[in-house]
Design an enzyme around this catalytic site. Sequence first.
Site, PDB file in Angstrom:
ATOM      1  N   ASN A  36      -6.415  -2.487   2.730  1.00 11.41           N
ATOM      2  CA  ASN A  36      -6.312  -3.936   2.715  1.00 11.41           C
ATOM      3  C   ASN A  36      -7.867  -4.147   2.819  1.00 11.41           C
ATOM      4  OD1 ASN A  36      -3.478  -4.285   2.811  1.00 11.41           O
ATOM      5  ND2 ASN A  36      -3.215  -4.352   4.955  1.00 11.41           N
TER       6      ASN A  36
ATOM      7  N   ARG B 101       0.728  -1.193  -0.204  1.00 10.30           N
ATOM      8  CA  ARG B 101      -0.081  -0.147   0.189  1.00 10.30           C
ATOM      9  C   ARG B 101       0.841   1.167   0.063  1.00 10.30           C
ATOM     10  NH1 ARG B 101      -3.481  -0.287   4.944  1.00 10.30           N
ATOM     11  NH2 ARG B 101      -1.710  -1.381   5.707  1.00 10.30           N
TER      12      ARG B 101
END
Length: 91
Positions: free
Chosen positions: A36, A18
Amino acid sequence: MEVYNFVVSGRVQGVFYRKFVSQNAMRKQFQGYVKNLNDGTVEAVAALWEEDVPVFKKILEEGSPASKVERITMSTLDEDDLVYDGFEVRS
């Protein structure tokens, strides 16, 4: 400009995926977020011009050094009332 939803599967959680996506998206001045999901995948939502889709998808495919992207699914969001201020990592 359209808002696109990408779901990335593979080894993409716990490997700085990320952060990598967010940093590279910010460099290109893309707007959106990455987060997520509970099933082990990562969702990325980005407001993009059509010609920027391959550029953003390449960022997702490359991923962080420790990640391994196996599949990316893409869809267009019909409605998106979120206000984007840069590109952020969400929990």
